[in-house]
Design an enzyme around this catalytic site. Structure first.
Site, short mmCIF file in Angstrom:
data_model
loop_
_atom_site.label_atom_id
_atom_site.label_comp_id
_atom_site.label_asym_id
_atom_site.label_seq_id
_atom_site.Cartn_x
_atom_site.Cartn_y
_atom_site.Cartn_z
N ASN A 117 -8.76 -2.98 -2.19
CA ASN A 117 -10.16 -2.67 -2.33
C ASN A 117 -10.31 -1.08 -2.14
O ASN A 117 -11.13 -0.69 -2.11
CB ASN A 117 -10.36 -3.21 -0.58
CG ASN A 117 -9.20 -2.22 0.16
OD1 ASN A 117 -8.26 -2.33 0.25
ND2 ASN A 117 -9.90 -1.88 1.43
N HIS A 118 -8.95 -0.52 -2.11
CA HIS A 118 -9.50 1.04 -2.50
C HIS A 118 -9.22 1.66 -3.63
O HIS A 118 -9.73 3.10 -4.19
CB HIS A 118 -8.43 2.19 -1.47
CG HIS A 118 -8.54 1.68 -0.84
ND1 HIS A 118 -9.60 3.51 0.32
CD2 HIS A 118 -8.55 1.17 1.34
CE1 HIS A 118 -9.42 2.76 1.60
NE2 HIS A 118 -9.23 2.27 2.32
N ASP B 213 -3.93 -0.43 -3.34
CA ASP B 213 -4.32 0.92 -2.03
C ASP B 213 -3.10 1.82 -2.62
O ASP B 213 -2.25 2.31 -1.91
CB ASP B 213 -4.42 0.51 -0.56
CG ASP B 213 -5.21 -0.26 -0.64
OD1 ASP B 213 -6.59 -0.55 -1.43
OD2 ASP B 213 -5.55 -0.76 0.35
N ARG C 34 -12.93 -6.83 9.13
CA ARG C 34 -13.40 -5.38 8.64
C ARG C 34 -14.89 -5.30 8.67
O ARG C 34 -15.18 -4.49 8.29
CB ARG C 34 -12.33 -5.46 7.59
CG ARG C 34 -10.85 -5.54 7.53
CD ARG C 34 -10.33 -5.93 6.11
NE ARG C 34 -8.97 -6.16 6.37
CZ ARG C 34 -7.98 -5.19 6.20
NH1 ARG C 34 -7.71 -3.89 6.25
NH2 ARG C 34 -6.38 -5.59 6.47
N HIS D 157 -3.46 -7.96 -3.46
CA HIS D 157 -3.87 -7.02 -2.04
C HIS D 157 -4.36 -7.70 -1.22
O HIS D 157 -3.23 -7.46 0.29
CB HIS D 157 -5.28 -6.00 -2.66
CG HIS D 157 -4.27 -5.44 -1.90
ND1 HIS D 157 -3.88 -4.06 -1.07
CD2 HIS D 157 -6.02 -4.90 -0.77
CE1 HIS D 157 -3.89 -3.43 -0.75
NE2 HIS D 157 -5.34 -3.91 -0.20
N HIS E 202 -2.49 -4.75 2.36
CA HIS E 202 -4.32 -4.90 2.92
C HIS E 202 -4.22 -4.15 4.44
O HIS E 202 -4.68 -3.89 4.91
CB HIS E 202 -4.41 -6.01 2.53
CG HIS E 202 -6.05 -5.37 2.86
ND1 HIS E 202 -6.61 -5.32 2.03
CD2 HIS E 202 -6.67 -6.96 3.18
CE1 HIS E 202 -7.89 -4.99 2.93
NE2 HIS E 202 -7.79 -6.06 3.29
N ASP F 265 -6.23 7.33 -1.02
CA ASP F 265 -6.72 7.31 -0.14
C ASP F 265 -6.11 7.35 1.00
O ASP F 265 -4.78 6.90 1.06
CB ASP F 265 -8.43 6.13 -0.07
CG ASP F 265 -9.20 5.87 -0.50
OD1 ASP F 265 -9.26 7.47 -1.33
OD2 ASP F 265 -10.27 4.69 -1.04
N ARG F 266 -6.99 8.60 1.76
CA ARG F 266 -6.26 9.03 3.18
C ARG F 266 -5.26 9.48 2.95
O ARG F 266 -5.17 10.42 3.17
CB ARG F 266 -5.92 7.62 4.13
CG ARG F 266 -6.83 6.35 4.58
CD ARG F 266 -6.04 5.33 5.47
NE ARG F 266 -7.83 3.99 5.66
CZ ARG F 266 -7.87 4.41 6.08
NH1 ARG F 266 -8.20 6.22 6.79
NH2 ARG F 266 -9.16 3.80 6.81
N ASP G 75 0.57 -1.16 -0.17
CA ASP G 75 0.14 -0.19 0.00
C ASP G 75 1.27 1.00 0.05
O ASP G 75 1.26 1.48 0.87
CB ASP G 75 -0.77 0.05 0.63
CG ASP G 75 -1.52 -1.02 1.82
OD1 ASP G 75 -1.51 -2.22 1.27
OD2 ASP G 75 -2.51 -0.70 2.21
N HIS H 30 -1.05 3.92 -0.61
CA HIS H 30 -2.14 5.06 0.37
C HIS H 30 -1.50 7.00 -0.05
O HIS H 30 -2.12 7.47 1.18
CB HIS H 30 -2.13 5.41 1.81
CG HIS H 30 -3.12 3.98 1.46
ND1 HIS H 30 -4.15 3.64 1.10
CD2 HIS H 30 -3.48 2.63 3.07
CE1 HIS H 30 -5.43 3.25 1.11
NE2 HIS H 30 -4.61 2.13 2.25
#
Length: 493
Positions: A297-298, A265, A394, A346, A421, A268-269, A236, A238
């Site tokens: 997943n993002h 990923d 999750r 991922h 992840h 995001d964030r 990730d 991010h």
């Protein structure tokens, strides 16, 4: 109602609702929250619940700690348990709503926000959350209605990139004859480093071209490393652009002889997701056979709506460009197999035994992920230390044990899997007797976790993983989640 009054009064205690009469040590648990040590906070509340299993406050506060560590399934379960114990406990409704929002279950969240607003009509924060959630529910209903009325057209069909004008005052990088070059990539990264925006025409050119490249790839990409070759696998990122630049500084720029695989990923964030994804897409165009990207997943609409990427694209460009990003994300491959021996994805393995590599090849990936099945699992599942499977922390997919990993590898004649992840303190973790490796490449995740980042070298000669750790580098004073949905930015009561 005395019980309801006490619940409302409890809501007026410190922001995080930290219990002050923890049976072990109230000071310890307060310090944990103050220092963002949520793992130990979870431990303390778990011990407290063993002594007093009927305490709604303990469940609610552990729910908050789970929210902070992104264990939304566990957070939802704890908030629900708090309300089973005390149906008038208002914080339980807040936290159950927050958990459902994080899981994209907007209707369920709206119902709980309605309850909070009804009990606390003068609470501005509650009203804002209710209104924001209500807006999302109506927007989703509108989108469904449109989708059922007409076949969705590609954004590409409505673009006239050739006639987009690059203004004279724009001094930034431009594609050369419409093509990405190494010179362009270096200039673009320097441009981004100075917090400058790539011209929209160039951004659209990259997106349209990368969509065409990705759409020709299979859902399971298979590559072969020669004995003398190596590949670098990153987890990730991010939206942490300056840490991405640091990876290239430490490990060298991507090239024909320095291939990379980024394991989902990307966005995001972190608040530099546009810069990260345009850089990665640019290298994919420059080295299509040596630079690999897998979906996380993002790279999905629900996550992007909540955790910042949609807001960031709209702030830096337009809603139309976000729609095109969404289309491109749907063409990202879901898994990669190296030398027929190492499988990279991922998330992780599957909710049921018997899934084969051939099943992965057959996945129709050009869509938003379903709530269950192999595509969902590839993006969402996590390993666990004990054998068997369990409900996901999750709230999506499952957790799988070492026996599940062993059976999958044996059936598919594989040596081990590499996945991402999950934040790891050291940037990586080796579990399931070396058969399941996690790599995470966003150091000091969200500017607060203090974790290292890592990447992995795999060499064709032996496929033995070599781990390389690194720490976070300074970045401009833009906070993570700066573009996130207001429901995610606001406190969780």
């Amino acid at each position: 109602n005395t019980s309801l009054l006490l619940s409302v009064l409890e809501c007026a205690t410190p922001k995080f609702g930290i219990v002050l009469n923890h049976p072990n040590n109230s000071t310890d648990v307060n310090i944990c929250f103050a220092e963002k040590d949520y793992e130990n906070a979870i431990k303390y509340y778990t011990e407290a619940l063993e002594l007093n299993p009927a305490n709604a406050i303990y469940y609610s506060n552990r729910s908050l700690a789970y929210l902070r560590t992104e264990c939304y399934g566990y957070a939802l379960a704890d908030a629900t348990k708090a309300l089973e114990i005390d149906k008038n406990y208002i914080k339980g409704y807040y936290r159950r709503a927050t958990s459902n929002m994080a899981l994209g279950k907007f209707k369920a969240a709206l119902k709980d926000y309605e309850t909070v607003v009804r009990v606390r009509p003068n609470d501005k924060d509650a009203k804002m959350k209710y209104q924001e959630c209500n807006k999302i529910v109506k927007q989703k209903a509108f989108e469904r209605a449109i989708a059922s009325d007409e076949i969705k057209k590609s954004v590409v069909d409505s673009l006239d990139i050739e006639n987009m004008t690059i203004e004279d005052e724009y001094a930034g990088p431009k594609l050369e004859d419409g093509k990405v070059t190494l010179k362009f990539m270096k200039e673009m990264m320097d441009w981004f480093k100075d917090q400058k925006k790539l011209h929209r025409k160039c951004a659209y050119q990259i997106l349209v071209q990368v969509k065409e490249v990705l759409s020709k790839l299979p859902s399971l990409v298979e590559i072969t490393l020669k004995e003398t070759e190596k590949i670098t696998i990153c987890g990730d990122t991010h939206g942490q652009f300056y840490d991405l630049l640091n990876i290239f500084e430490l490990n060298g720029l991507p090239s024909q002889t320095n291939p990379y695989l980024f394991n989902g990923d990307f966005v995001d964030r972190g608040s530099f997701s546009v810069e990260v994804i345009l850089t990665l897409f640019g290298f994919k165009l420059l080295y299509p056979d040596c630079f690999h990207l897998l979906r996380g997943n993002h790279e999905t609409d629900n996550m992007n709506q909540m955790y910042g990427f949609e807001g960031e694209v709209k702030a830096k460009y337009t809603a139309q460009m976000f729609q095109l990003f969404s289309e491109v994300f749907q063409w990202l491959p879901l898994a990669q197999c190296i030398n027929s021996k190492v499988l990279v994805m991922h998330g992780g393995l599957f909710s049921e035994d018997g899934v084969t590599l051939d099943d992965l090849r057959k996945i129709d990936r050009n869509r938003q992920p379903p709530d269950s099945g192999p595509m969902c699992d590839l993006l969402w599942s996590d390993p666990q230390p004990q054998n068997g499977r369990s409900i996901s922390k999750r709230g999506v997919s499952c957790q799988f044990g070492p026996d599940v990993t062993e059976r999958f590898l044996e059936q598919n004649k594989l040596d081990f899997i590499v996945r991402s992840h999950e934040v790891k303190a050291e940037g990586y973790e080796v579990t399931h007797s070396g058969k399941c490796i996690t790599v995470f490449s966003a150091p000091n995740y969200c500017d607060q976790m203090g974790n290292k980042g890592a990447y992995i070298h795999l060499r064709g000669s032996d496929l033995k993983p070599e781990f390389h750790q690194f720490t976070a580098v300074p970045h401009p004073n833009v906070k993570p989640m700066a573009y996130a949905n207001t429901l995610m930015q606001m406190g969780m009561m």
